[in-house]
Design an enzyme around this catalytic site. Sequence first.
Site, PDB file in Angstrom:
ATOM      1  N   ASP A  13      -4.154 -46.504 -13.159  1.00 54.74           N
ATOM      2  CA  ASP A  13      -4.295 -47.280 -11.928  1.00 54.74           C
ATOM      3  C   ASP A  13      -4.640 -48.712 -12.319  1.00 54.74           C
ATOM      4  O   ASP A  13      -5.229 -48.944 -13.368  1.00 54.74           O
ATOM      5  CB  ASP A  13      -5.406 -46.686 -11.046  1.00 54.74           C
TER       6      ASP A  13
ATOM      7  N   ALA B 231       1.145 -50.190 -13.142  1.00 57.29           N
ATOM      8  CA  ALA B 231       1.814 -48.936 -13.509  1.00 57.29           C
ATOM      9  C   ALA B 231       3.215 -49.186 -14.069  1.00 57.29           C
ATOM     10  O   ALA B 231       3.648 -48.490 -14.990  1.00 57.29           O
ATOM     11  CB  ALA B 231       1.877 -48.007 -12.299  1.00 57.29           C
TER      12      ALA B 231
ATOM     13  N   CYS C 222       4.807 -43.253   0.592  1.00 61.37           N
ATOM     14  CA  CYS C 222       4.144 -43.294   1.904  1.00 61.37           C
ATOM     15  C   CYS C 222       4.615 -44.509   2.679  1.00 61.37           C
ATOM     16  O   CYS C 222       3.940 -44.981   3.585  1.00 61.37           O
ATOM     17  CB  CYS C 222       2.625 -43.268   1.741  1.00 61.37           C
TER      18      CYS C 222
ATOM     19  N   ASP D  35       2.497 -41.540  -7.321  1.00 59.49           N
ATOM     20  CA  ASP D  35       2.187 -41.613  -5.881  1.00 59.49           C
ATOM     21  C   ASP D  35       1.678 -43.017  -5.549  1.00 59.49           C
ATOM     22  O   ASP D  35       0.481 -43.235  -5.375  1.00 59.49           O
ATOM     23  CB  ASP D  35       1.126 -40.547  -5.538  1.00 59.49           C
TER      24      ASP D  35
ATOM     25  N   ARG E 175      -1.402 -31.735  -3.794  1.00 53.74           N
ATOM     26  CA  ARG E 175      -2.289 -31.583  -4.958  1.00 53.74           C
ATOM     27  C   ARG E 175      -2.400 -30.109  -5.329  1.00 53.74           C
ATOM     28  O   ARG E 175      -2.398 -29.751  -6.512  1.00 53.74           O
ATOM     29  CB  ARG E 175      -3.667 -32.158  -4.653  1.00 53.74           C
TER      30      ARG E 175
ATOM     31  N   PHE F 155      -0.803 -44.276 -10.418  1.00 51.00           N
ATOM     32  CA  PHE F 155      -1.384 -44.675  -9.130  1.00 51.00           C
ATOM     33  C   PHE F 155      -2.414 -43.608  -8.722  1.00 51.00           C
ATOM     34  O   PHE F 155      -2.379 -43.053  -7.642  1.00 51.00           O
ATOM     35  CB  PHE F 155      -0.310 -44.831  -8.038  1.00 51.00           C
TER      36      PHE F 155
HETATM   37  N1  SAH Z   1      -2.335 -40.927  -5.638  1.00 50.11           N
HETATM   38  C1  SAH Z   1      -3.570 -41.261  -4.973  1.00 50.11           C
HETATM   39  C2  SAH Z   1      -3.409 -42.311  -3.925  1.00 50.11           C
HETATM   40  C3  SAH Z   1      -2.769 -43.568  -4.423  1.00 50.11           C
HETATM   41  S1  SAH Z   1      -3.215 -44.963  -3.506  1.00 50.11           S
HETATM   42  C4  SAH Z   1      -4.245 -40.035  -4.406  1.00 50.11           C
HETATM   43  O1  SAH Z   1      -3.766 -38.927  -4.597  1.00 50.11           O
HETATM   44  O2  SAH Z   1      -5.281 -40.174  -3.759  1.00 50.11           O
HETATM   45  C5  SAH Z   1      -2.501 -46.216  -4.406  1.00 50.11           C
HETATM   46  C6  SAH Z   1      -3.236 -46.576  -5.691  1.00 50.11           C
HETATM   47  O3  SAH Z   1      -2.343 -47.417  -6.404  1.00 50.11           O
HETATM   48  C7  SAH Z   1      -4.503 -47.382  -5.510  1.00 50.11           C
HETATM   49  O4  SAH Z   1      -5.526 -46.758  -6.234  1.00 50.11           O
HETATM   50  C8  SAH Z   1      -4.194 -48.751  -6.116  1.00 50.11           C
HETATM   51  O5  SAH Z   1      -5.281 -49.297  -6.835  1.00 50.11           O
HETATM   52  C9  SAH Z   1      -3.076 -48.430  -7.045  1.00 50.11           C
HETATM   53  N2  SAH Z   1      -2.097 -49.487  -7.322  1.00 50.11           N
HETATM   54  C10 SAH Z   1      -1.494 -50.335  -6.467  1.00 50.11           C
HETATM   55  N3  SAH Z   1      -0.570 -51.087  -7.092  1.00 50.11           N
HETATM   56  C11 SAH Z   1      -0.584 -50.705  -8.397  1.00 50.11           C
HETATM   57  C12 SAH Z   1       0.154 -51.087  -9.544  1.00 50.11           C
HETATM   58  N4  SAH Z   1       1.106 -52.005  -9.489  1.00 50.11           N
HETATM   59  N5  SAH Z   1      -0.123 -50.481 -10.707  1.00 50.11           N
HETATM   60  C13 SAH Z   1      -1.073 -49.530 -10.778  1.00 50.11           C
HETATM   61  N6  SAH Z   1      -1.793 -49.110  -9.721  1.00 50.11           N
HETATM   62  C14 SAH Z   1      -1.562 -49.699  -8.548  1.00 50.11           C
END
Ligand code: SAH
Length: 416
Positions: free
Chosen positions: A269, A303, A363, A323, A231, A247
Amino acid sequence: MFSILHPLLAELARLPGKPVKLQVSNSAMASLHRGYPWLYAERVKAESHRGQPGDLGVVYDGKGRFVAVGLYDPFSPIRLRVLLASKPGPIDRAFFAERLAAALARRLPLQGTQTDGYRLVHGESDRFPGLVIDRYGDTAVVKIYTHAWVPYLHDCLASLLELQPLDRLVLRLSRGLREHPDSLHGLRDGQILYGEPIRGVLTCRENGLLFEVDPIHGQKTGFFLDQRDNRARVEQLARGKRVLNAFSYNGGFSLAAARGGAVEVTSLDQSGQALESSKRNFALNAQVPAIAAARHLTIEGDAFRAMAELVKQGQKYDLVIIDPPAFAVRRSQVREALYAYGRLAHLGVSLLVAGGDIVLASCSNPVSPEDFRAAVCAAAARAGRPLQRIRETGHALDHPLDFAESRYLKCLFARA
Ligand code: SAH
């Protein structure tokens, strides 16, 4: 105010029965000798008796010599999580205190900084297999991945409180543990083990940015602490830019981009709650002029579909961050995961202005950095936007990488 550890913990400390003696395959013995911290159930040839989770398990070689001792769990495919190998020794409060002190020492560079949300104990890599402790200001969240930790929580947490002043300890249980509720002996997910219940909003600081944290209902232990350094890198790239953060969860990258001078940040998200949280986090940091000045937009939806829609609309961004959650937790899911990463990379570069920056993270533990890089590079090239000047990074220092299986995070910065 004076607090004590939850009295149940002292009772649970009395649970362990007679240690279970384990005979194991030669290959398992060899890997234990090399310091590998897990013994899989299928590599156990014989057990002296069926123990309870939290009993100690001891491995001896064919000549009766000590190989390793660890936490035994009859419910887990990982039958033993090794605490000590090669030389036997007592597993007691002093033992855990010494390991905790070593873990805390590794985080010293973070003490007294603008970051008070970070990982204090990172499981196997800090020699606490199956246990994670995250700190959010004066609250620590203790997450266990095996019932075998239940009897040892008292000694570990009493030592923690001696070493690190904290106001509150919250317990989290990994999902699998709820399948054997009896072995929790009354412990509950979200239970307060020390201090007062959480009232109002708990916050932590990451490089000076404030984030609300919900250790009870949030993902992981409430916040994705592993992306702190990435970040900070995004913050350096963001000046004057239009940014898409896919995400976005609670907006970690979005806030970093905004403080870095982005003019507009879109958080995308599928979780409305996560987006609401990201909006509250913008409000929490409104005293930072760059954050107050940035326009924050949100898109709630899948997404993959939402990005395809943005491509169709002809939207362009100067910086795209992608991410996603883990797409693979098992080897058998790697192919599909790589396909999904490729698809996201394709969508990401299609949304970039010429010469824009893209940040792609994975991850997924079983996906190797090489395969991840190859998948996203190939997809970007197919989109006619080959990635250039690639830089690869991983976890921040509070997520040490001593154990190969803990190297899950891959993050690729590129221009396209
Ligand atoms: N980038 C974030 C962490 C991401 S965690 C950070 O820096 O903290 C993963 C996220 O993806 C979660 O918030 C979850 O709600 C979202 N997510 C999971 N599948 C998804 C999809 N198909 N489309 C959009 N968001 C999604």
